[in-house]
Design an enzyme around this catalytic site. Structure first.
Site, PDB file in Angstrom:
ATOM      1  N   ARG A 103       0.878  -1.177   0.000  1.00 32.27           N
ATOM      2  CA  ARG A 103       0.000   0.000   0.000  1.00 32.27           C
ATOM      3  C   ARG A 103       0.906   1.215   0.000  1.00 32.27           C
ATOM      4  NH1 ARG A 103      -5.383   1.215   3.496  1.00 32.27           N
ATOM      5  NH2 ARG A 103      -6.142  -0.064   1.772  1.00 32.27           N
ATOM      6  N   HIS A 130      -7.180   1.111  -6.497  1.00 29.10           N
ATOM      7  CA  HIS A 130      -7.423   0.175  -5.385  1.00 29.10           C
ATOM      8  C   HIS A 130      -8.081  -1.086  -5.981  1.00 29.10           C
ATOM      9  CE1 HIS A 130      -7.798  -1.267  -1.436  1.00 29.10           C
ATOM     10  NE2 HIS A 130      -8.702  -0.460  -0.923  1.00 29.10           N
ATOM     11  N   GLN A 133     -10.010  -3.949  -3.940  1.00 27.74           N
ATOM     12  CA  GLN A 133     -11.304  -3.479  -3.458  1.00 27.74           C
ATOM     13  C   GLN A 133     -12.355  -3.603  -4.565  1.00 27.74           C
ATOM     14  OE1 GLN A 133     -12.091  -1.968  -0.205  1.00 27.74           O
ATOM     15  NE2 GLN A 133     -14.093  -2.527  -1.040  1.00 27.74           N
ATOM     16  N   ASP A 221     -17.225   7.112  -1.785  1.00 27.39           N
ATOM     17  CA  ASP A 221     -16.019   6.964  -0.958  1.00 27.39           C
ATOM     18  C   ASP A 221     -15.795   8.312  -0.265  1.00 27.39           C
ATOM     19  OD1 ASP A 221     -13.567   6.075   0.086  1.00 27.39           O
ATOM     20  OD2 ASP A 221     -12.484   6.246  -1.819  1.00 27.39           O
ATOM     21  N   CYS A 261     -16.380   1.413   0.104  1.00 25.36           N
ATOM     22  CA  CYS A 261     -15.208   0.575   0.418  1.00 25.36           C
ATOM     23  C   CYS A 261     -14.850   0.626   1.903  1.00 25.36           C
ATOM     24  CB  CYS A 261     -14.025   0.986  -0.442  1.00 25.36           C
ATOM     25  SG  CYS A 261     -13.443   2.673  -0.164  1.00 25.36           S
ATOM     26  N   ARG A 289     -13.559  -8.836   0.819  1.00 25.92           N
ATOM     27  CA  ARG A 289     -12.126  -8.560   0.612  1.00 25.92           C
ATOM     28  C   ARG A 289     -11.311  -9.811   0.928  1.00 25.92           C
ATOM     29  NH1 ARG A 289     -10.060  -3.395   1.027  1.00 25.92           N
ATOM     30  NH2 ARG A 289      -8.135  -4.424   0.394  1.00 25.92           N
TER      31      ARG A 289
HETATM   32  N1  NVA Z   1      -9.932   6.570  -1.426  1.00 22.83           N
HETATM   33  C1  NVA Z   1      -9.603   6.137  -0.083  1.00 22.83           C
HETATM   34  C2  NVA Z   1      -9.837   4.667   0.044  1.00 22.83           C
HETATM   35  C3  NVA Z   1      -9.539   4.107   1.408  1.00 22.83           C
HETATM   36  C4  NVA Z   1      -9.734   2.624   1.467  1.00 22.83           C
HETATM   37  C5  NVA Z   1      -8.162   6.490   0.222  1.00 22.83           C
HETATM   38  O1  NVA Z   1      -7.305   6.356  -0.661  1.00 22.83           O
HETATM   39  O2  NVA Z   1      -7.881   6.928   1.336  1.00 22.83           O
HETATM   40  N1   CP Z   2     -11.243  -0.392   2.105  1.00 23.41           N
HETATM   41  C1   CP Z   2      -9.995  -0.444   2.587  1.00 23.41           C
HETATM   42  O1   CP Z   2      -9.035  -0.651   1.863  1.00 23.41           O
HETATM   43  O2   CP Z   2      -9.924  -0.287   3.933  1.00 23.41           O
HETATM   44  P1   CP Z   2      -8.604  -0.119   4.811  1.00 23.41           P
HETATM   45  O3   CP Z   2      -8.048   1.226   4.524  1.00 23.41           O
HETATM   46  O4   CP Z   2      -9.080  -0.279   6.218  1.00 23.41           O
HETATM   47  O5   CP Z   2      -7.630  -1.207   4.418  1.00 23.41           O
END
Ligand code: NVA
Ligand code: CP
Length: 303
Positions: A103, A130, A133, A221, A261, A289
């Site tokens: 990540r 992502h 997801q 989101d 998500c 997931r």
């Molecule tokens: N768009 C959000 C998704 C979190 C799972 C982010 O990147 O923070």
């Molecule tokens: N949806 C998602 O990726 O959640 P987290 O940020 O908790 O991993």
């Protein structure tokens, strides 16, 4: 299937549907309590530059259930956090691990890691995409609707990493995707045009009500993704008409389902009422997931 899974554009429709069918099989086995240790003895290195609940826990538990091990690494406590080159870290980790999930902020950094890694690399969220997801989201739709490719989807809110992934998904599957964002928060235009060239049916607008009209799936989101927290205040203003609430949901098909998500900012991008309402399948989506990623890891890592 590619060695890595960095974006849905790495996959064909056949790849996606083979993951759905393996997900169904592994989920069924898990529910029955049948052992299915298809990655016995293998280790997934999990590098996190950002916070996570779902991604960390589902990958780690998923590896355990598959008979392997998920190794959590916060990038700030590794030498990478002190500037060790990505290409060196990738080669070193390839010598210890059978796969890596990362990540990151920069998608280019993830691509560089994958380029130098000898083992499969999975995107656990980057600023651009992502994809895990999205596979879980579409899989969840298959569990609640007859023909997931023949539905209308709308994305309400920020043109962020999730929106970009929905665009890639529309290119693979051919479903109709309507995206409503405030002006200035549209998704990446190069991703939209590449998807359109691949046959995606995407309707961009700045009108959430128009986008939601008659759709089968409503999704949103947070308004400020990780890395954009400093813009929270100005984003609250810009996004004020883009909340998924019962009035907006009332414009969708009466049988429409709602995805998010998570984590959600209740009563910002989505109301508490909608999250807790009968049309939301958000917690099925979160559980999926685990099942989807077990299928992805098995497909990429099984010997
Ligand atoms: N768009 C959000 C998704 C979190 C799972 C982010 O990147 O923070
Ligand atoms: N949806 C998602 O990726 O959640 P987290 O940020 O908790 O991993």
């Amino acid at each position: 299937m590619n060695k890595d899974f960095l974006a849905l554009s790495d996959w064909s429709l056949e790849d996606l549907e083979s993951i759905f069918s393996l997900t169904r099989e592994l989920k069924q086995k898990q529910k029955e309590g049948t052992p299915h240790q298809r990655l016995k003895g293998q280790t997934l290195g999990m590098i996190f530059e950002k916070s996570s609940t779902r991604t960390r826990v589902s990958f780690e538990v998923g590896m355990f259930q598959l008979g392997g091990h998920g190794l959590f690494l916060h990038s700030g406590t590794t030498q990478m956090g002190r500037g060790e080159p990505i290409k060196d870290t990738a080669r070193v980790m390839s010598g210890y691990c059978d796969g890596v999930m990362a990540r990151t902020y920069s998608h280019a950094a993830l691509e560089e890691f994958a380029e130098h890694s000898y083992v499969p690399v999975i995107n656990g969220l980057s600023d651009l995409y992502h994809p895990c997801q999205l596979v879980a989201d579409m899989f969840t739709v298959t569990e609640h609707k007859e023909d997931y490719r023949n539905l209308k989807y709308c994305w309400i809110g920020d043109g962020n990493n999730m929106a970009n992934s929905w665009i890639n998904a529309a290119a693979i599957t051919g479903f109709e995707l309507r995206i409503a964002t405030p002006k200035g928060y549209e998704p990446d235009s190069s991703i939209v045009s590449l998807a359109e060239k691949a046959g995606a049916r995407i309707v961009l607008s700045n009108d959430p009500r128009e986008a939601a009209e008659g759709v089968d799936v409503v999704t949103t989101d947070v308004w400020a993704s990780m890395g954009h927290e400093a813009e929270q205040k100005e984003r609250m203003k810009a996004f004020s008409g883009f909340q998924v609430n019962s009035s907006l949901l009332g414009l969708a098909d009466p049988e429409a389902i709602v995805l998010h998500c998570l984590p959600a900012h209740r009563d910002e991008e989505i109301t508490d009422e909608v999250v807790e309402g009968s049309q939301a399948v958000i917690f099925d989506e979160a559980e999926n997931r685990l099942h989807v990623q077990k299928a992805i890891m098995t497909s990429l890592m099984e010997r």
